[in-house]
Design an enzyme around this catalytic site. Structure first.
Site, PDB file in Angstrom:
ATOM      1  N   GLU A 120       0.857  -1.194   0.000  1.00  0.00           N
ATOM      2  CA  GLU A 120       0.000   0.000   0.000  1.00  0.00           C
ATOM      3  C   GLU A 120       0.883   1.231   0.000  1.00  0.00           C
ATOM      4  O   GLU A 120       1.906   1.249   0.663  1.00  0.00           O
ATOM      5  CB  GLU A 120      -0.836   0.108   1.292  1.00  0.00           C
ATOM      6  CG  GLU A 120      -1.651  -1.070   1.666  1.00  0.00           C
ATOM      7  CD  GLU A 120      -1.816  -1.169   3.200  1.00  0.00           C
ATOM      8  OE1 GLU A 120      -2.033  -0.139   3.862  1.00  0.00           O
ATOM      9  OE2 GLU A 120      -1.734  -2.300   3.699  1.00  0.00           O
ATOM     10  N   LYS A 122       2.145   4.648   1.358  1.00  0.00           N
ATOM     11  CA  LYS A 122       2.151   5.150   2.727  1.00  0.00           C
ATOM     12  C   LYS A 122       1.687   6.600   2.694  1.00  0.00           C
ATOM     13  O   LYS A 122       2.411   7.490   2.262  1.00  0.00           O
ATOM     14  CB  LYS A 122       3.553   5.053   3.323  1.00  0.00           C
ATOM     15  CG  LYS A 122       3.609   5.517   4.768  1.00  0.00           C
ATOM     16  CD  LYS A 122       4.935   5.166   5.414  1.00  0.00           C
ATOM     17  CE  LYS A 122       4.962   5.580   6.857  1.00  0.00           C
ATOM     18  NZ  LYS A 122       4.884   7.030   7.036  1.00  0.00           N
ATOM     19  N   ASP A 124       0.733  10.263   3.750  1.00  0.00           N
ATOM     20  CA  ASP A 124       1.394  11.193   4.645  1.00  0.00           C
ATOM     21  C   ASP A 124       0.317  11.961   5.395  1.00  0.00           C
ATOM     22  O   ASP A 124      -0.107  13.029   4.989  1.00  0.00           O
ATOM     23  CB  ASP A 124       2.268  12.138   3.827  1.00  0.00           C
ATOM     24  CG  ASP A 124       3.388  12.710   4.660  1.00  0.00           C
ATOM     25  OD1 ASP A 124       3.483  12.343   5.851  1.00  0.00           O
ATOM     26  OD2 ASP A 124       4.150  13.520   4.125  1.00  0.00           O
ATOM     27  N   TYR A 232      -6.149   1.132   7.133  1.00  0.00           N
ATOM     28  CA  TYR A 232      -5.009   0.268   6.801  1.00  0.00           C
ATOM     29  C   TYR A 232      -4.849  -0.964   7.673  1.00  0.00           C
ATOM     30  O   TYR A 232      -4.009  -1.810   7.384  1.00  0.00           O
ATOM     31  CB  TYR A 232      -3.703   1.059   6.704  1.00  0.00           C
ATOM     32  CG  TYR A 232      -3.212   1.709   7.990  1.00  0.00           C
ATOM     33  CD1 TYR A 232      -2.843   0.937   9.092  1.00  0.00           C
ATOM     34  CD2 TYR A 232      -3.080   3.075   8.084  1.00  0.00           C
ATOM     35  CE1 TYR A 232      -2.378   1.526  10.254  1.00  0.00           C
ATOM     36  CE2 TYR A 232      -2.609   3.682   9.241  1.00  0.00           C
ATOM     37  CZ  TYR A 232      -2.271   2.902  10.333  1.00  0.00           C
ATOM     38  OH  TYR A 232      -1.805   3.477  11.473  1.00  0.00           O
ATOM     39  N   LYS A 324      10.711   4.085   2.319  1.00  0.00           N
ATOM     40  CA  LYS A 324      10.490   5.515   2.140  1.00  0.00           C
ATOM     41  C   LYS A 324      11.010   6.003   0.791  1.00  0.00           C
ATOM     42  O   LYS A 324      12.048   5.538   0.308  1.00  0.00           O
ATOM     43  CB  LYS A 324      11.208   6.302   3.257  1.00  0.00           C
ATOM     44  CG  LYS A 324      10.733   5.974   4.661  1.00  0.00           C
ATOM     45  CD  LYS A 324       9.290   6.325   4.886  1.00  0.00           C
ATOM     46  CE  LYS A 324       9.014   7.609   5.609  1.00  0.00           C
ATOM     47  NZ  LYS A 324       9.775   8.049   6.714  1.00  0.00           N
ATOM     48  N   CYS A 418      19.340  47.032 -13.089  1.00  0.00           N
ATOM     49  CA  CYS A 418      19.403  45.670 -13.615  1.00  0.00           C
ATOM     50  C   CYS A 418      20.809  45.105 -13.408  1.00  0.00           C
ATOM     51  O   CYS A 418      21.798  45.755 -13.767  1.00  0.00           O
ATOM     52  CB  CYS A 418      19.057  45.681 -15.099  1.00  0.00           C
ATOM     53  SG  CYS A 418      19.340  44.085 -15.882  1.00  0.00           S
ATOM     54  N   CYS A 421      22.325  44.868 -17.214  1.00  0.00           N
ATOM     55  CA  CYS A 421      22.538  46.004 -18.118  1.00  0.00           C
ATOM     56  C   CYS A 421      22.507  47.354 -17.416  1.00  0.00           C
ATOM     57  O   CYS A 421      22.653  48.382 -18.070  1.00  0.00           O
ATOM     58  CB  CYS A 421      21.503  45.986 -19.245  1.00  0.00           C
ATOM     59  SG  CYS A 421      19.863  46.487 -18.704  1.00  0.00           S
ATOM     60  N   CYS A 436      13.357  44.968 -15.327  1.00  0.00           N
ATOM     61  CA  CYS A 436      14.417  45.754 -15.943  1.00  0.00           C
ATOM     62  C   CYS A 436      13.793  46.513 -17.104  1.00  0.00           C
ATOM     63  O   CYS A 436      13.033  45.956 -17.890  1.00  0.00           O
ATOM     64  CB  CYS A 436      15.510  44.816 -16.451  1.00  0.00           C
ATOM     65  SG  CYS A 436      16.552  45.542 -17.729  1.00  0.00           S
ATOM     66  N   CYS A 442      19.166  45.045 -22.969  1.00  0.00           N
ATOM     67  CA  CYS A 442      19.619  44.161 -21.897  1.00  0.00           C
ATOM     68  C   CYS A 442      19.983  42.787 -22.458  1.00  0.00           C
ATOM     69  O   CYS A 442      19.138  42.098 -23.039  1.00  0.00           O
ATOM     70  CB  CYS A 442      18.522  44.028 -20.840  1.00  0.00           C
ATOM     71  SG  CYS A 442      18.981  42.923 -19.501  1.00  0.00           S
TER      72      CYS A 442
HETATM   73  O1  D41 Z   1      -0.525   4.770   4.928  1.00  0.00           O
HETATM   74  C1  D41 Z   1       0.004   4.737   6.028  1.00  0.00           C
HETATM   75  N1  D41 Z   1       0.500   5.843   6.548  1.00  0.00           N
HETATM   76  C2  D41 Z   1       0.110   3.466   6.792  1.00  0.00           C
HETATM   77  C3  D41 Z   1       0.550   3.509   8.101  1.00  0.00           C
HETATM   78  C4  D41 Z   1      -0.234   2.225   6.224  1.00  0.00           C
HETATM   79  N2  D41 Z   1      -0.681   2.139   4.945  1.00  0.00           N
HETATM   80  N3  D41 Z   1      -0.116   1.105   6.941  1.00  0.00           N
HETATM   81  C5  D41 Z   1       0.317   1.113   8.231  1.00  0.00           C
HETATM   82  N4  D41 Z   1       0.400  -0.042   8.909  1.00  0.00           N
HETATM   83  C6  D41 Z   1       0.819  -0.057  10.157  1.00  0.00           C
HETATM   84  C7  D41 Z   1       0.901  -1.383  10.877  1.00  0.00           C
HETATM   85  C8  D41 Z   1       1.648  -2.358  10.042  1.00  0.00           C
HETATM   86  C9  D41 Z   1       1.602  -1.223  12.201  1.00  0.00           C
HETATM   87  C10 D41 Z   1      -0.487  -1.879  11.085  1.00  0.00           C
HETATM   88  C11 D41 Z   1       0.670   2.335   8.860  1.00  0.00           C
HETATM   89  C12 D41 Z   1       1.104   2.267  10.210  1.00  0.00           C
HETATM   90  N5  D41 Z   1       1.161   1.066  10.829  1.00  0.00           N
HETATM   91  C13 D41 Z   1       1.494   3.427  11.002  1.00  0.00           C
HETATM   92  N6  D41 Z   1       1.164   4.687  10.810  1.00  0.00           N
HETATM   93  C14 D41 Z   1       1.722   5.433  11.764  1.00  0.00           C
HETATM   94  C15 D41 Z   1       2.422   4.629  12.593  1.00  0.00           C
HETATM   95  C16 D41 Z   1       2.274   3.362  12.127  1.00  0.00           C
END
Ligand code: D41
Length: 681
Positions: A120, A122, A124, A232, A324, A418, A421, A436, A442
């Protein structure tokens, strides 16, 4: 418009049915992105609900959609102890880290077989826990430190994609759903635009905006913010009479989707770690097109049984990892500010930074845009700043780390002359841009004008890049556009790093570029505000250059897309004898184009049609699509209304698509648009 009378429900049964209907509509709207009724209908039913609840307060149920609107402000958040700790995630930063993670899992499970992973993006955002008893949302809490968070029940109830009551009947008696609350990019941009309009402080990024919106003691404020939640995982579960949850993580999420949650549409199962790496690469590529910010990919061992055997260390499960993406924001030092002069003389402050690795590349320059932006940031030379580089966008300075300001930090002063020039620099009243006044005296403006003139969408001179233009100007070979067509082979091949063959190629490319089209030529002239699309419209409307050059303001205003300001620029450009001379020299050098047959508006095939473009187009730019439609006589508008004839929707289409569906506007995709345009070729 007449406001219809709203009758409260006559019976409790009718009221409960209304609650159920509104819940369904709201799920269709927020989770499925496919509303089955127009907004107005939803609003009407919602007002009926409110009217009923006002007169029959004893009927009100906890999961009524009215409870989302935001109640009385709280004095403070109370604390919530998580019944099952909310774990954190270990990080991986490269493919080796990910392969190590897989190898460790295989060793612990004593297997050589491939392990299956759920993948999935992640998000923010902010991790939250939602507690449901018998399918009704009881409590929402932040993750906090993992064992204790804050009670944000009032606030989470305002979020449309969080079900107040679960759908179906096979959910556990007690179910804790965990997910991420986030603010989609579009909503974030709107929110900040509103803040800007009101002179209020903007949020630095969607994550901060989401966190700030959830941290409101007054849930009415939260209700006004465009937040969503994506589930999630599950936390605490007491089945009661419900069947067991599915064995695989991804199937649990599908179950959550059945019960009414939003889950990530990009979620995939990978059969082994190699597929995880491909998934990571794929998402990294489409990242910018997603409607929300992500900072990596989460990989989870898909089998619950294997998860249990792997267990967790300290605060993170062994069976999950966050791979990440390279950070898009970093801190660095603003070492200096230089001022660049653009094609139209606009002076842009450019930050020289201590080089820093951000967004996957080393960045040492960032734009500071203009005086207002410098003032807004309150930035000084010597400051520690946050730079952001997202996708292929030019790096930006987001903010200043004020408590790291050194004593010798110096103010940024805009030059009065400028830097290239020495001509005076002026800012017109009401304009933030300083310019300018040197015009073509220029060298910087000349260079930029030439770069624009030869660029791909203008005269399209192959192989004449920025560096070469700089060289040509600096060596005095070229002063103006027409000079390009008088270049001689020996002069060009005498330039540094210029082989005879390349010089020949350049002259040949220039020769070819002489055969052009009127829209290209007009665009190439670099008239302020006249972009590619407008150049086409002008060419289409006037058919030849003489007609355009002798047009007055009224005639110019007849052209679609041309407003009073642009008309002023066009008139000013052709009134300047230097520009007229330059055009003559270009034509004398052999630059030519065929005239265009001017069609009356009502003869054009798309006369009377209004198009709106939304989402990403993949085969052409939005400007190209717009220009092509306008050429056929269509209007291209920015927003969907009852007057819209057709909406062209690409991937990532959002609110405009919804609105078009509500209004019953015809919706086509990019392929259909291309087919349509080809029909009229
Ligand atoms: O999308 C996310 N930020 C995300 C965070 C995600 N897709 N899955 C997550 N799964 C977990 C576990 C595996 C521990 C159930 C998480 C996070 N944890 C998480 N978000 C912040 C701390 C942990």
């Amino acid at each position: 418009m007449s406001q219809q009378n709203i009758e409260p429900c006559a019976s409790r049964e009718e009221y409960l049915a209304l609650v159920a209907t509104l819940q369904r509509y709201s799920h269709e709207y927020y989770v499925q992105d496919a509303p089955s009724v127009p907004d107005a209908e939803y609003d009407r039913l919602f007002r009926q609900l409110q009217a009923t609840e006002q007169s029959q307060t004893e009927w009100v149920v906890a999961d009524s959609p009215s409870q989302r609107v935001g109640g009385k402000p709280l004095a403070a958040f109370s604390q919530v102890d998580h019944r099952v700790p909310m774990l954190s995630l270990d990080n991986a930063f490269n493919d080796e880290d990910l392969e190590d993670f897989n190898r460790r899992n295989q060793e612990r499970l004593a297997t050589n077989s491939d392990l299956e992973y759920g993948c999935e993006p992640k998000l923010d955002g902010i991790a939250v826990s939602l507690m449901y008893h018998n399918g009704v949302l009881q409590q929402g809490a932040t993750r906090g430190d993992g064992s204790t968070g804050e009670d944000i029940t009032q606030n989470v109830k305002t979020i449309g994609s969080i079900p107040l009551r679960l759908q179906g009947d096979d959910f556990p008696e007690i179910l804790e759903v965990r997910g991420e609350i986030y603010m989609p990019k579009e909503g974030f941009a709107h929110l900040n635009q509103k803040a800007r309009d009101k002179g209020e402080k903007e949020f630095a990024n969607p994550r901060n905006a989401a966190a700030g919106s959830l941290r409101q003691l007054d849930s009415k404020i939260t209700a006004s913010r465009p937040l969503e939640m994506c589930a999630y995982s599950v936390g605490f579960v007491e089945l009661g009479s419900a069947p067991e949850l599915p064995e695989k993580h991804t199937d649990i999420l599908y179950k959550l989707r059945d019960w009414g949650f939003l889950i990530n549409a990009q979620m995939k199962v990978a059969a082994n770690i190699k597929e995880c790496i491909s998934y990571y690469q794929h998402i990294a590529e489409v990242r910018d097109e997603l409607a929300y910010d992500i900072d990596g990919i989460v990989f989870k061992v898909n089998s619950s049984e294997q998860q249990q055997r792997l267990g967790f260390v300290s605060r993170a499960p062994r069976w999950a990892i966050a791979y990440k993406f390279p950070a898009q924001e970093e801190v660095t030092i603003l070492q200096d500010v230089e001022f660049q002069v653009g094609r139209t003389g606009a002076i842009t402050p450019v930050a020289r930074l201590e080089p820093v690795f951000v967004g996957g590349v080393t960045v040492s320059n960032a734009t500071l845009h203009n005086r207002d932006e410098v003032a807004r940031l309150g930035v000084k030379v010597g400051d520690t700043v946050i730079v952001r580089r997202a996708g292929d966008v030019i790096p930006q300075i987001v903010s200043v780390v004020e408590d790291r300001r050194p004593d010798n930090a110096t103010d940024i002063t805009f030059p009065e002359q400028c830097p290239v020039c020495d001509s005076p620099v002026v800012s017109k009243e009401g304009e933030v841009v300083a310019r300018c006044t040197g015009g073509l005296i220029c060298a910087a403006q000349r260079k930029e004008a030439l770069k624009h003139f030869v660029s791909r969408k203008a005269m399209d001179v192959d192989g004449l890049g920025d560096k070469l233009i700089d060289q040509l100007v600096e060596n005095g070979l070229v002063e103006s556009m027409a000079d390009l067509f008088h270049l001689e082979l020996n002069a060009v091949s005498a330039l540094e790093r210029m082989a005879e063959k390349s010089a020949q190629n350049l002259l040949q490319a220039l020769e070819q570029a002489k055969q052009t089209s009127l829209p290209r030529f007009l665009f190439a002239l670099g008239i302020r505000e006249v972009g590619e699309a407008t150049a086409r419209n002008l060419a289409q409307h006037f058919g030849n250059l003489d007609a355009l050059m002798s047009a007055n303001a009224d005639k110019l205003l007849e052209v679609s897309d041309v407003g009073p300001i642009m008309a002023e620029f066009i008139l000013g450009f052709f009134a300047d004898s230097r520009n007229r001379q330059e055009i003559e020299r270009l034509q004398a050098a052999g630059v030519q184009w065929p005239d265009i047959e001017v069609k009356a508006a009502d003869e054009l095939p798309m006369n009377d049609l209004t198009y709106v473009l939304t989402g990403t187009l993949e085969q052409m730019s939005r400007n190209e699509a717009k220009a092509a439609l306008q050429e056929l006589g269509a209007k291209v508008a920015g927003s969907v209304s009852a007057k819209t004839s057709v909406l062209v929707a690409g991937p990532g289409a959002g609110s405009k698509l919804k609105k078009a569906q509500d209004l019953g506007v015809e919706i086509i995709d990019e392929d259909a648009l291309i087919a349509l345009l080809q029909q009229h070729r």
